[in-house]
Motif scaffolding. Structure first.
Motif, PDB file in Angstrom:
ATOM      1  N   ARG A 176     -10.672  -1.989  -7.437  1.00 36.09           N
ATOM      2  CA  ARG A 176      -9.817  -2.888  -6.664  1.00 36.09           C
ATOM      3  C   ARG A 176      -8.664  -2.072  -6.130  1.00 36.09           C
ATOM      4  NH1 ARG A 176      -5.155  -5.437  -7.313  1.00 36.09           N
ATOM      5  NH2 ARG A 176      -5.023  -4.827  -9.494  1.00 36.09           N
ATOM      6  N   CYS A 177      -8.452  -2.146  -4.826  1.00 35.87           N
ATOM      7  CA  CYS A 177      -7.335  -1.442  -4.202  1.00 35.87           C
ATOM      8  C   CYS A 177      -6.059  -2.214  -4.508  1.00 35.87           C
ATOM      9  CB  CYS A 177      -7.542  -1.333  -2.689  1.00 35.87           C
ATOM     10  SG  CYS A 177      -6.162  -0.553  -1.836  1.00 35.87           S
ATOM     11  N   CYS A 182      -4.250  -3.129  -0.811  1.00 34.89           N
ATOM     12  CA  CYS A 182      -4.727  -4.201   0.089  1.00 34.89           C
ATOM     13  C   CYS A 182      -5.608  -5.236  -0.610  1.00 34.89           C
ATOM     14  CB  CYS A 182      -5.447  -3.603   1.294  1.00 34.89           C
ATOM     15  SG  CYS A 182      -7.093  -2.945   0.936  1.00 34.89           S
ATOM     16  N   THR A 235      -8.644  -5.073  -1.710  1.00 32.87           N
ATOM     17  CA  THR A 235     -10.081  -5.014  -1.441  1.00 32.87           C
ATOM     18  C   THR A 235     -10.831  -4.669  -2.723  1.00 32.87           C
ATOM     19  OG1 THR A 235      -9.760  -4.364   0.864  1.00 32.87           O
ATOM     20  CG2 THR A 235     -11.872  -3.764  -0.134  1.00 32.87           C
ATOM     21  N   HIS A 236     -11.925  -5.395  -2.982  1.00 28.84           N
ATOM     22  CA  HIS A 236     -12.819  -5.072  -4.096  1.00 28.84           C
ATOM     23  C   HIS A 236     -13.925  -4.158  -3.584  1.00 28.84           C
ATOM     24  CE1 HIS A 236     -11.062  -8.667  -6.012  1.00 28.84           C
ATOM     25  NE2 HIS A 236     -11.391  -8.055  -7.136  1.00 28.84           N
ATOM     26  N   MET A 237     -14.285  -3.155  -4.360  1.00 28.66           N
ATOM     27  CA  MET A 237     -15.360  -2.236  -3.980  1.00 28.66           C
ATOM     28  C   MET A 237     -16.374  -2.191  -5.112  1.00 28.66           C
ATOM     29  SD  MET A 237     -12.725   0.562  -2.496  1.00 28.66           S
ATOM     30  CE  MET A 237     -11.510   0.049  -3.707  1.00 28.66           C
ATOM     31  N   CYS A 284     -10.115   3.420  -1.216  1.00 25.30           N
ATOM     32  CA  CYS A 284     -10.404   2.153  -0.549  1.00 25.30           C
ATOM     33  C   CYS A 284     -11.016   2.394   0.819  1.00 25.30           C
ATOM     34  CB  CYS A 284      -9.113   1.345  -0.412  1.00 25.30           C
ATOM     35  SG  CYS A 284      -9.357  -0.242   0.403  1.00 25.30           S
ATOM     36  N   TYR A 285     -12.126   1.732   1.108  1.00 26.54           N
ATOM     37  CA  TYR A 285     -12.747   1.892   2.412  1.00 26.54           C
ATOM     38  C   TYR A 285     -12.091   0.993   3.456  1.00 26.54           C
ATOM     39  CZ  TYR A 285     -15.706  -1.869   0.444  1.00 26.54           C
ATOM     40  OH  TYR A 285     -16.174  -2.991  -0.172  1.00 26.54           O
ATOM     41  N   CYS A 293      -8.443   0.494   3.611  1.00 20.96           N
ATOM     42  CA  CYS A 293      -7.163   1.055   4.045  1.00 20.96           C
ATOM     43  C   CYS A 293      -7.008   2.545   3.748  1.00 20.96           C
ATOM     44  CB  CYS A 293      -6.004   0.281   3.411  1.00 20.96           C
ATOM     45  SG  CYS A 293      -5.780   0.570   1.637  1.00 20.96           S
ATOM     46  N   SER A 333      -6.438   3.987   0.867  1.00 23.57           N
ATOM     47  CA  SER A 333      -5.582   4.268  -0.285  1.00 23.57           C
ATOM     48  C   SER A 333      -6.396   4.772  -1.476  1.00 23.57           C
ATOM     49  CB  SER A 333      -4.840   2.990  -0.693  1.00 23.57           C
ATOM     50  OG  SER A 333      -4.128   3.196  -1.895  1.00 23.57           O
ATOM     51  N   VAL A 364      -6.424   2.797  -6.603  1.00 23.87           N
ATOM     52  CA  VAL A 364      -7.485   1.880  -7.019  1.00 23.87           C
ATOM     53  C   VAL A 364      -7.559   1.831  -8.537  1.00 23.87           C
ATOM     54  CG1 VAL A 364      -8.850   2.135  -4.912  1.00 23.87           C
ATOM     55  CG2 VAL A 364      -9.226   3.700  -6.792  1.00 23.87           C
TER      56      VAL A 364
END
Length: 164
Positions: free
Chosen positions: A49-50, A53, A55-57, A64-65, A67, A69, A72
């Motif tokens: 998790r970023c 932003c 975002t979950h990956m 992070c894909y 933003c 960053s 994570v």
């Protein structure tokens, strides 16, 4: 799934921060595909998790894909969710030929992370919004010939969604 307070991997565990340099990223890191499958074999479904932003990956990545960053963290994910998209694969890779046609879905887990995987149901029995639960199986139990594995995939489990 275990209660998050009992889990050794939560967003607040500072030891789960992503690798900030290339040297810090090892082949068995949970932020790599082999690390993801090692955790899955141990019964843990992990996502990154970023923290910038949100975002979950899934599977986890070291950056992070959305933003870019590297801020994570890892968090254990629920195994339940709902189908948001699905299709049928009629000509799968050789190792899966005997399972054709294969129903494949994008599942939004209850955490909002998304994971693509095979669904153990015929295409005509599945609908968007159906509830499913992730099961982890040994490839040989599914009838997948180990001769098709790449050397680093030999111990990787197979994940399959079952209708809930």
């Amino acid at each position: 799934m275990t209660d998050e307070s009992d889990s050794p991997m939560t967003d607040t565990d500072s030891t789960t921060t992503g690798p900030l340099t290339a040297e810090a990223l090892t082949a068995d890191s949970a932020f790599t595909l082999p690390g993801f499958f090692d955790a899955l074999a141990d019964g843990r479904l992990l996502a990154a998790r970023c923290t910038d932003c949100e975002t979950h990956m899934l599977p986890p990545r070291p950056a992070c894909y959305a933003c870019g960053s590297r801020a994570v963290t890892l968090s254990e994910q629920p195994r339940t969710g709902e189908v948001v998209s699905y299709t049928s694969v009629n000509r799968p890779p050789s190792a899966f030929e005997h399972l054709a046609p294969i129903t494949v879905a994008v599942v939004e887990l209850d955490s909002s992370a998304r994971l693509t995987g095979r669904v153990a149901a015929p295409l005509e029995d599945l609908a968007i919004g159906d509830r499913v639960e992730l099961e982890v199986r040994d490839p040989e139990d599914v009838g997948i010939d180990p001769a098709f594995d790449l050397s680093y995939e030999a111990e990787w489990p197979v994940h399959v969604f079952e209708r809930a």
